[in-house]
Motif scaffolding. Structure first.
Motif, mmCIF file in Angstrom:
data_model
loop_
_atom_site.group_PDB
_atom_site.id
_atom_site.type_symbol
_atom_site.label_atom_id
_atom_site.label_comp_id
_atom_site.label_asym_id
_atom_site.label_seq_id
_atom_site.Cartn_x
_atom_site.Cartn_y
_atom_site.Cartn_z
ATOM 1 N N ALA A 22 9.857 44.175 20.095
ATOM 2 C CA ALA A 22 8.547 43.791 20.603
ATOM 3 C C ALA A 22 7.497 44.822 20.220
ATOM 4 C CB ALA A 22 8.599 43.620 22.114
ATOM 5 N N GLN A 23 7.849 46.084 20.081
ATOM 6 C CA GLN A 23 6.888 47.125 19.764
ATOM 7 C C GLN A 23 6.563 47.186 18.287
ATOM 8 O OE1 GLN A 23 8.527 50.704 21.349
ATOM 9 N NE2 GLN A 23 8.063 50.163 23.476
ATOM 10 N N SER A 24 7.445 46.683 17.396
ATOM 11 C CA SER A 24 7.152 46.758 15.970
ATOM 12 C C SER A 24 6.005 45.808 15.638
ATOM 13 C CB SER A 24 8.392 46.423 15.152
ATOM 14 O OG SER A 24 8.750 45.074 15.356
ATOM 15 N N THR A 25 5.056 46.290 14.838
ATOM 16 C CA THR A 25 3.886 45.485 14.483
ATOM 17 C C THR A 25 4.056 44.960 13.071
ATOM 18 O OG1 THR A 25 2.746 47.444 13.677
ATOM 19 C CG2 THR A 25 2.361 46.807 15.971
ATOM 20 N N PRO A 26 3.570 43.762 12.824
ATOM 21 C CA PRO A 26 3.659 43.226 11.460
ATOM 22 C C PRO A 26 2.716 43.996 10.541
ATOM 23 C CG PRO A 26 2.442 41.724 12.862
ATOM 24 C CD PRO A 26 2.976 42.820 13.749
ATOM 25 N N GLY A 27 2.954 43.888 9.236
ATOM 26 C CA GLY A 27 2.116 44.581 8.261
ATOM 27 C C GLY A 27 0.673 44.099 8.343
ATOM 28 N N GLN A 28 -0.250 45.001 8.063
ATOM 29 C CA GLN A 28 -1.663 44.664 8.153
ATOM 30 C C GLN A 28 -2.103 43.757 7.002
ATOM 31 O OE1 GLN A 28 -3.494 45.369 10.755
ATOM 32 N NE2 GLN A 28 -1.796 46.467 11.717
ATOM 33 N N ALA A 29 -1.505 43.914 5.827
ATOM 34 C CA ALA A 29 -1.898 43.094 4.689
ATOM 35 C C ALA A 29 -1.198 41.744 4.762
ATOM 36 C CB ALA A 29 -1.524 43.794 3.392
ATOM 37 N N PRO A 30 -1.938 40.670 4.559
ATOM 38 C CA PRO A 30 -1.284 39.350 4.569
ATOM 39 C C PRO A 30 -0.408 39.207 3.328
ATOM 40 C CG PRO A 30 -3.570 39.114 3.933
ATOM 41 C CD PRO A 30 -3.378 40.557 4.319
ATOM 42 N N PRO A 31 0.600 38.367 3.413
ATOM 43 C CA PRO A 31 1.461 38.189 2.238
ATOM 44 C C PRO A 31 0.684 37.562 1.083
ATOM 45 C CG PRO A 31 1.991 36.579 3.918
ATOM 46 C CD PRO A 31 0.999 37.533 4.524
ATOM 47 N N LYS A 32 1.054 37.921 -0.128
ATOM 48 C CA LYS A 32 0.362 37.408 -1.301
ATOM 49 C C LYS A 32 0.837 35.972 -1.562
ATOM 50 C CE LYS A 32 -0.935 38.743 -5.905
ATOM 51 N NZ LYS A 32 -0.774 39.747 -6.968
ATOM 52 N N LEU A 33 -0.099 35.062 -1.648
ATOM 53 C CA LEU A 33 0.225 33.655 -1.838
ATOM 54 C C LEU A 33 -0.038 33.247 -3.274
ATOM 55 C CD1 LEU A 33 -1.428 32.213 1.387
ATOM 56 C CD2 LEU A 33 0.956 32.823 1.051
ATOM 57 N N GLU A 34 0.783 32.357 -3.781
ATOM 58 C CA GLU A 34 0.591 31.852 -5.134
ATOM 59 C C GLU A 34 -0.151 30.522 -5.064
ATOM 60 O OE1 GLU A 34 4.228 31.527 -7.262
ATOM 61 O OE2 GLU A 34 4.899 33.518 -6.620
ATOM 62 N N LYS A 35 -1.035 30.311 -6.010
ATOM 63 C CA LYS A 35 -1.778 29.055 -6.042
ATOM 64 C C LYS A 35 -0.947 28.010 -6.772
ATOM 65 C CE LYS A 35 -6.076 26.934 -6.809
ATOM 66 N NZ LYS A 35 -7.336 26.989 -6.219
ATOM 67 N N ILE A 36 -0.812 26.837 -6.175
ATOM 68 C CA ILE A 36 -0.063 25.734 -6.761
ATOM 69 C C ILE A 36 -1.060 24.772 -7.376
ATOM 70 C CG2 ILE A 36 1.500 23.818 -6.281
ATOM 71 C CD1 ILE A 36 2.568 25.427 -3.950
ATOM 72 N N GLU A 37 -0.778 24.381 -8.611
ATOM 73 C CA GLU A 37 -1.675 23.457 -9.292
ATOM 74 C C GLU A 37 -1.608 22.084 -8.630
ATOM 75 O OE1 GLU A 37 -0.890 23.259 -13.436
ATOM 76 O OE2 GLU A 37 -0.663 25.430 -13.607
ATOM 77 N N GLU A 38 -2.761 21.464 -8.521
ATOM 78 C CA GLU A 38 -2.809 20.123 -7.940
ATOM 79 C C GLU A 38 -2.525 19.112 -9.038
ATOM 80 O OE1 GLU A 38 -6.339 19.366 -5.750
ATOM 81 O OE2 GLU A 38 -6.140 21.195 -4.570
ATOM 82 N N VAL A 39 -1.557 18.269 -8.824
ATOM 83 C CA VAL A 39 -1.157 17.270 -9.795
ATOM 84 C C VAL A 39 -1.335 15.905 -9.162
ATOM 85 C CG1 VAL A 39 0.744 16.433 -11.231
ATOM 86 C CG2 VAL A 39 0.537 18.878 -10.735
#
Length: 140
Positions: A22-39
């Motif tokens: 409960a005391q551990s905090t998540p990382g401050q930087a959001p995870p890097k997301l990949e852009k998916i092409e719209e088809v």
């Protein structure tokens, strides 16, 4: 001397692990997301078995017995027609058993004649062609 129950150490260990998580905090930087092409979605057409048979020109007719088992299947594909039927095993033989005998092959329908059918139809058409139209109703 007081006796300590064996459950107390397990309880304390579980509680300490819970508070550590409960005391551990998540990382401050959001995870890097990949852009998916719209088809563009391709149109999917679902056809029934009967529509597929009509397109291919194949007609399948099944005959069943009282218990719902398929006894005979007739297939018309273009100009050819054949019939598939089950071979009934004799006695207590099971399908594929040595005493059951070989499998039954397809029976092709060859040279089917309609004797007299065309003559009757032609005679009926001629009879309807020779009938004069009814007279007009009398004028008043």
């Amino acid at each position: 001397m007081k006796r300590i129950s064996p459950l107390w150490p397990a309880l304390l260990l579980t509680l300490s692990a819970h508070t550590a998580l409960a005391q551990s905090t998540p990382g401050q930087a959001p995870p890097k997301l990949e852009k998916i092409e719209e088809v563009a979605d391709d149109a999917v057409t679902i056809t029934s078995k009967q529509q597929q048979q009509q397109k291919s020109g194949t007609q399948i007719t099944e005959r069943r017995d009282n218990s719902g088992n398929v006894v005979e299947t007739t297939v018309k594909s273009g100009p050819s027609t054949y019939t598939l039927s089950n071979k009934q095993p004799t006695g207590t033989a099971l399908p594929g058993d040595r005493t059951a005998g070989p499998l039954r092959g397809a029976q092709w329908t060859v040279m089917e004649f309609d004797l007299g059918q065309k003559k009757k139809k032609a005679a009926e058409e001629e009879a309807t062609d020779n009938v004069p139209p009814p007279p007009p109703p009398p004028a008043r």
